[in-house]
Design an enzyme around this catalytic site. Structure first.
Site, PDB file in Angstrom:
ATOM      1  N   SER A  93      65.649 -48.072  54.409  1.00  0.00           N
ATOM      2  CA  SER A  93      66.977 -47.809  55.222  1.00  0.00           C
ATOM      3  C   SER A  93      66.566 -47.516  56.686  1.00  0.00           C
ATOM      4  O   SER A  93      67.247 -47.949  57.670  1.00  0.00           O
ATOM      5  CB  SER A  93      67.690 -46.623  54.926  1.00  0.00           C
ATOM      6  OG  SER A  93      68.673 -46.946  53.690  1.00  0.00           O
ATOM      7  N   THR A 146      69.280 -43.762  58.433  1.00  0.00           N
ATOM      8  CA  THR A 146      70.268 -44.771  59.144  1.00  0.00           C
ATOM      9  C   THR A 146      70.894 -44.120  60.361  1.00  0.00           C
ATOM     10  O   THR A 146      70.553 -44.798  61.400  1.00  0.00           O
ATOM     11  CB  THR A 146      71.564 -44.892  58.209  1.00  0.00           C
ATOM     12  OG1 THR A 146      70.600 -45.630  56.853  1.00  0.00           O
ATOM     13  CG2 THR A 146      72.444 -46.192  58.799  1.00  0.00           C
ATOM     14  N   HIS A 306      70.598 -45.794  43.536  1.00  0.00           N
ATOM     15  CA  HIS A 306      69.229 -45.415  43.336  1.00  0.00           C
ATOM     16  C   HIS A 306      69.135 -44.940  41.751  1.00  0.00           C
ATOM     17  O   HIS A 306      68.238 -45.141  40.888  1.00  0.00           O
ATOM     18  CB  HIS A 306      68.623 -44.633  44.179  1.00  0.00           C
ATOM     19  CG  HIS A 306      68.065 -45.091  45.482  1.00  0.00           C
ATOM     20  ND1 HIS A 306      66.644 -45.589  45.342  1.00  0.00           N
ATOM     21  CD2 HIS A 306      68.519 -45.209  46.734  1.00  0.00           C
ATOM     22  CE1 HIS A 306      66.565 -46.102  46.628  1.00  0.00           C
ATOM     23  NE2 HIS A 306      67.711 -45.868  47.473  1.00  0.00           N
TER      24      HIS A 306
END
Ligand SMILES: *[C@@H]1O[C@H](CO)[C@@H](O)[C@H](O)[C@H]1NC(C)=O
Ligand SMILES: *[C@@H]1O[C@H](CO)[C@@H](O)[C@H](O)[C@H]1NC(C)=O
Ligand SMILES: *[C@@H]1O[C@H](CO)[C@@H](O)[C@H](O)[C@H]1NC(C)=O
Ligand SMILES: *[C@@H]1O[C@H](CO)[C@@H](O)[C@H](O)[C@H]1NC(C)=O
Ligand SMILES: [Zn+2]
Length: 514
Positions: A93, A146, A306
């Site tokens: 990310s 992010t 995940h």
């Protein structure tokens, strides 16, 4: 006026000791009309994720035999995004968000850093410099990869103490400083609190929270304070604003109670505040407001994937869709000058809809699941060993996972995993539901699959086809008219310190979990 901005950045301690001469100062957005850009990132959301949620909704809402249910996102599909990073076909990310923020490839793990550890200017920073108001909204820690990649520069995503400071523009030298991001909503208070505070996860005694308040940043931690903002939304300046509603990430949608605001509520409030309030950048006081740049992240879509936890993944997507609805409504009310772009940084889990040997999958299996694997396993950890099997058989499987007819093998597998390790437990809880729904996963990490690209509003026709993630980033800067200033700003950021003192990397960046 632009000169004032550079000087301002210099004061923040963010810039090197020189700044460009007036001839080369950024001018791209000067004289431009007002523009608003809302960039949404569905972290870890592949095209199978969209298909999963769509099939679930079709089964829940459409009469038998009608197979045309489409989501709001489906309506806005303009292409696909390629996701590789500078050093691998499977991005994380940090590199994914840096591609969007800087319009450049970077190695996995680096935050707002393009190569050799040097900072790259982000679209948010360039927008701020040009007089736009700016905001970051996420369900993760605000210091997580992010959101961090839009307003911080760190060689490693785990340098979250440094990232927190940078996001507030509280530089080590103790420069007078000022904020850069006008509005931040999310989780992750812990990196703003000093060691010693029960909620702290900092490695030092810095109290960034208190320092931010002392500088006039309005801080919020509770649902009550958040709701009170709504009442004032029509009033004058409430920015800069830092609203962090959890120590770490916000709760999964499937688990949440009303004590934390949802992603759609935070987005709605952010739009109202940013649209109403002029940029607090000193340069904008003399010019008409330019509009705003707002990044909104559905962060935990990724985290559920995940864990290979299909029900938690689904509910994060449904909340992301509600957020798309809120933003799209806003765009419809401001059609002349507002654009929504939504895409993902990468796919997570290698999710597939179907599994050997039959041609089918069962969306309805997800319906009765009422807790995330994360919460189930967190609670099982508190259960003593003697009670574990009883709890799994009589409580967890039938009541929390909607599995009323669990086999002995399923009970035993969950009990064994719960006794071993949290991560194994979460994967096993997810696997029991996935096997029954006939969903497949290839990994507990990311994949290199392309992801959907969605756009709606003014200028959305210019974004189409199969585009690289860096092209998406450059498009964002172009839309705001700040693309011409990015290189200049990157040069000015050359000496930003991207290292956190005393930081030790504890994970292999080729295999990081997010
Ligand atoms: C946003 O602000 C603009 C400019 O002040 C105004 O015209 C518009 O009605 C506002 N939109 C919404 C949805 O509040
Ligand atoms: C931060 O900037 C705002 C707007 O320019 C200004 O009013 C405020 O005084 C500044 N705060 C500090 C501590 O410099
Ligand atoms: C924004 O700035 C413009 C121009 O300075 C001013 O007319 C307007 O009232 C401001 N709006 C707000 C909400 O402060
Ligand atoms: C459990 O019940 C469901 C729904 O009644 C059924 O489809 C499934 O085959 C059953 N599974 C097992 C292992 O008995
Ligand atoms: Zn991830």
């Amino acid at each position: 006026m632009a000169h004032g901005l550079w000087q301002h950045l210099l004061h923040l301690g963010l810039l090197a000791t020189h700044w460009p001469t007036s001839a080369s100062q950024p001018t791209a957005a000067q004289g431009a009309s007002r523009r608003n850009l809302i960039f949404m990132i569905s972290d870890g959301f592949g095209q199978a994720s969209e298909g999963l949620a769509r099939a679930y909704m079709e089964e829940q809402t459409s009469p038998q035999g009608q197979h045309s249910w489409a989501s709001l996102l489906d309506d806005m599909l303009v292409g696909t995004t390629r996701t590789r990073s500078a050093n691998t076909w499977v991005t994380d990310s940090a590199a994914g968000a840096t591609a969007f923020a800087c319009g450049r490839k970077s190695p996995n793990g680096a935050i707002g850093v393009a190569h050799e550890g040097a900072a790259c200017a982000t679209v948010l920073e360039a927008a701020k410099m040009a007089g736009y108001a700016t905001g970051l909204v996420t369900t993760a820690r605000i210091t997580h990869a992010t959101p961090a990649a839009f307003a911080a520069h760190a060689r490693d995503r785990d340098m979250e103490d440094l990232i927190a400071r940078q996001m507030l523009r509280l530089m080590p030298e103790g420069s007078p400083g000022n904020h850069s991001v006008d509005l931040m909503f999310g989780g992750g208070r812990c990196h703003f609190l000093p060691q010693g505070n029960a909620d702290s996860c900092r490695m030092d005694g810095e109290d960034l929270w208190q320092q931010a308040e002392a500088r006039g940043v309005k801080t919020l931690t509770t649902r009550q304070q958040f709701d009170a903002l709504a009442a004032d939304a029509a009033q004058a300046e409430q920015l800069p604003l830092l609203g962090l509603f959890a120590k770490s990430h916000l709760a999964y949608s499937i688990d949440r109670d009303a004590s934390q605001p949802t992603l759609s509520e935070m987005a709605s409030k952010a739009l109202a505040l940013l649209n109403h309030t002029n940029s607090s950048s000193p340069s904008s006081s003399s010019s008409a407001t330019r509009g705003f740049f707002l990044m909104i992240e559905g962060a935990r879509i990724d985290m559920a994937a995940h864990d290979n936890d299909p029900a938690a993944h689904l509910h994060e997507i449904l909340e992301y869709w509600r957020t798309v609805r809120v933003v799209r409504d806003f765009v419809e009310q401001n059609p002349e000058d507002t654009l929504l772009v939504s895409t993902s940084d990468h796919e997570t889990g290698g999710l597939t809809l179907g599994r050997d040997p039959e041609y089918l999958w069962h969306p309805q299996v997800l319906h009765p699941v009422s807790r995330s694997a994360e919460r189930i396993c967190g609670e099982l950890r508190q259960t003593d060993e003697d009670a574990l099997a009883h709890n799994v058989r009589h409580m967890v499987l039938p009541k929390h996972m909607g599995v009323g007819n669990a086999t002995e093998a399923e009970v035993a597998a969950v009990v064994r995993a719960a006794a071993e390790e949290q991560r194994k437990c979460r994967r096993m809880v997810g696997e029991v539901v996935s096997a029954r729904a006939r969903l497949g996963w290839t990994t507990g990490g990311h994949t290199g699959a392309d992801v959907g690209l969605y756009a709606f509003g003014s200028g959305s026709d210019r974004l189409h086809g199969c585009v690289d993630n860096t092209q998406v980033g450059r498009f964002l800067a172009e839309y705001l008219g700040v693309d011409g200033s990015m290189d200049e700003l990157t040069r000015a950021l050359a000496h930003v310190v991207t290292e956190q003192p005393g930081f030790e990397r504890t994970v292999d960046r080729r295999m990081h979990v997010h």
